[in-house]
Enzyme design. Structure first.
Site, PDB file in Angstrom:
ATOM      1  N   PHE A 202      51.077  35.041  28.517  1.00  0.00           N
ATOM      2  CA  PHE A 202      50.971  33.778  29.264  1.00  0.00           C
ATOM      3  C   PHE A 202      51.706  32.670  28.539  1.00  0.00           C
ATOM      4  O   PHE A 202      51.958  32.729  27.329  1.00  0.00           O
ATOM      5  CB  PHE A 202      49.506  33.403  29.513  1.00  0.00           C
ATOM      6  CG  PHE A 202      48.732  32.975  28.295  1.00  0.00           C
ATOM      7  CD1 PHE A 202      48.610  31.633  27.950  1.00  0.00           C
ATOM      8  CD2 PHE A 202      48.101  33.915  27.481  1.00  0.00           C
ATOM      9  CE1 PHE A 202      47.887  31.237  26.832  1.00  0.00           C
ATOM     10  CE2 PHE A 202      47.371  33.526  26.369  1.00  0.00           C
ATOM     11  CZ  PHE A 202      47.270  32.180  26.032  1.00  0.00           C
ATOM     12  N   CYS A 203      52.064  31.635  29.308  1.00  0.00           N
ATOM     13  CA  CYS A 203      52.716  30.438  28.780  1.00  0.00           C
ATOM     14  C   CYS A 203      52.453  29.316  29.784  1.00  0.00           C
ATOM     15  O   CYS A 203      51.681  29.484  30.732  1.00  0.00           O
ATOM     16  CB  CYS A 203      54.211  30.667  28.570  1.00  0.00           C
ATOM     17  SG  CYS A 203      55.100  31.124  30.072  1.00  0.00           S
ATOM     18  N   THR A 204      53.092  28.183  29.623  1.00  0.00           N
ATOM     19  CA  THR A 204      52.768  27.010  30.445  1.00  0.00           C
ATOM     20  C   THR A 204      53.015  27.255  31.931  1.00  0.00           C
ATOM     21  O   THR A 204      52.131  27.066  32.762  1.00  0.00           O
ATOM     22  CB  THR A 204      53.572  25.789  29.972  1.00  0.00           C
ATOM     23  OG1 THR A 204      53.371  25.602  28.577  1.00  0.00           O
ATOM     24  CG2 THR A 204      53.127  24.539  30.723  1.00  0.00           C
ATOM     25  N   ILE A 231      49.950  29.103  32.911  1.00  0.00           N
ATOM     26  CA  ILE A 231      48.696  28.364  32.770  1.00  0.00           C
ATOM     27  C   ILE A 231      48.501  27.378  33.914  1.00  0.00           C
ATOM     28  O   ILE A 231      47.385  27.225  34.433  1.00  0.00           O
ATOM     29  CB  ILE A 231      48.682  27.614  31.420  1.00  0.00           C
ATOM     30  CG1 ILE A 231      48.786  28.595  30.254  1.00  0.00           C
ATOM     31  CG2 ILE A 231      47.427  26.760  31.285  1.00  0.00           C
ATOM     32  CD1 ILE A 231      49.206  27.936  28.947  1.00  0.00           C
TER      33      ILE A 231
END
Length: 265
Positions: A202-204, A231
């Site tokens: 996951f990341c922004t 996210i």
């Protein structure tokens, strides 16, 4: 791509109290697609964004486009519609949040070598994505402690250490990298600890975890997925379940809470 059971929790409804007077629409979006007219596209987008009075950053590279825009909804929408009229960007899917003030100081459209720097030219998401998992499914997996085949689920943060310190999934794997180009080496050094598990990167907004998941699969790590939309999409659809803190963003808002409102206003 695996098909998901329709037993996921209902969509999260963000609280409106913190944003009810917000008049600035903030959007982020990216698309991995081959672009061979970078200079012309860059000039056209700069002209159009300036004409609409928008601020933010758009990165254009041979591998795709990555954008962050803020302004009145109708003006932001005009740029998104312009891009979607191009078949290359027809399925562009922006994540939205609101703010009471403009979070960017200027409008920049920049030509880059990569829209997210990994320094691994063989990783080309435009030629095929790694499988993704939607937010509702990841929440269900975390609720039950395993995926639908009974494997333990771990989340792997692909962001830089200072971003992770602002907030992350409970118990996530964090390699404490200083830049994304360090991610491949960190994975290689820790691959043994991922055996037998389902890994969700996951990341922004999804751009880093998309490259990360492809790299991990090509490195021989099984059962790797990317969190669809990152996210911000997770916050939009299920809120802050299994999340601690806020989400760092690269503008003057600094961070967003799980209701997608500025956390440090």
């Amino acid at each position: 791509m695996q098909s998901w059971k329709r037993t996921d929790p209902p969509m999260h409804q963000p609280q409106q109290s913190k944003q009810e007077n917000a008049g600035i629409l903030n959007v982020s979006a990216y698309k991995f697609v081959e672009i061979d007219d970078i200079d012309a596209l860059r000039a056209e987008l700069q002209t159009r964004c300036d004409a609409h009075g928008l601020k933010g950053t758009i990165l254009i590279a041979p591998e795709g486009i990555n954008l962050f825009l803020a302004g009145p909804r109708e003006h932001v929408t005009a740029i998104v519609d312009f891009l979607r009229a191009d078949p290359r960007f027809a399925d562009l899917a922006p994540k939205e949040s609101l703010s009471t003030a403009q979070p960017f100081r200027r409008m920049r459209v920049k030509k880059k070598r990569e829209i997210i720097t990994m320094n691994r030219p063989t990783i080309r998401p435009s030629e095929g994505r790694a499988p993704s998992v939607p937010a509702q499914t990841l929440r269900r997996w975390l609720d039950q402690g395993h995926d639908d085949e009974g494997r333990p689920v771990v989340t792997l943060d692909t962001r830089n250490a200072f971003e992770v310190d602002e907030g992350a999934f409970d118990g996530c794997i964090d390699y404490r990298i200083a830049r994304f180009s360090e991610f491949p080496a960190a994975v290689s050094a820790n691959a043994a600890g991922l055996a037998g598990k389902t890994v969700v990167t996951f990341c922004t907004g999804g751009i880093r975890c998309e490259k990360a998941a492809i790299y991990m699969r090509e490195a021989g790590i099984d059962n790797v997925f990317q969190l669809e939309g990152g996210i911000l999409k997770y916050f939009e659809e299920v809120g802050g379940a299994h999340w601690r803190g806020n989400c760092f963003v690269f503008d003057e808002r600094t961070a967003l809470d799980p209701d997608l409102a500025p956390a440090k206003a």
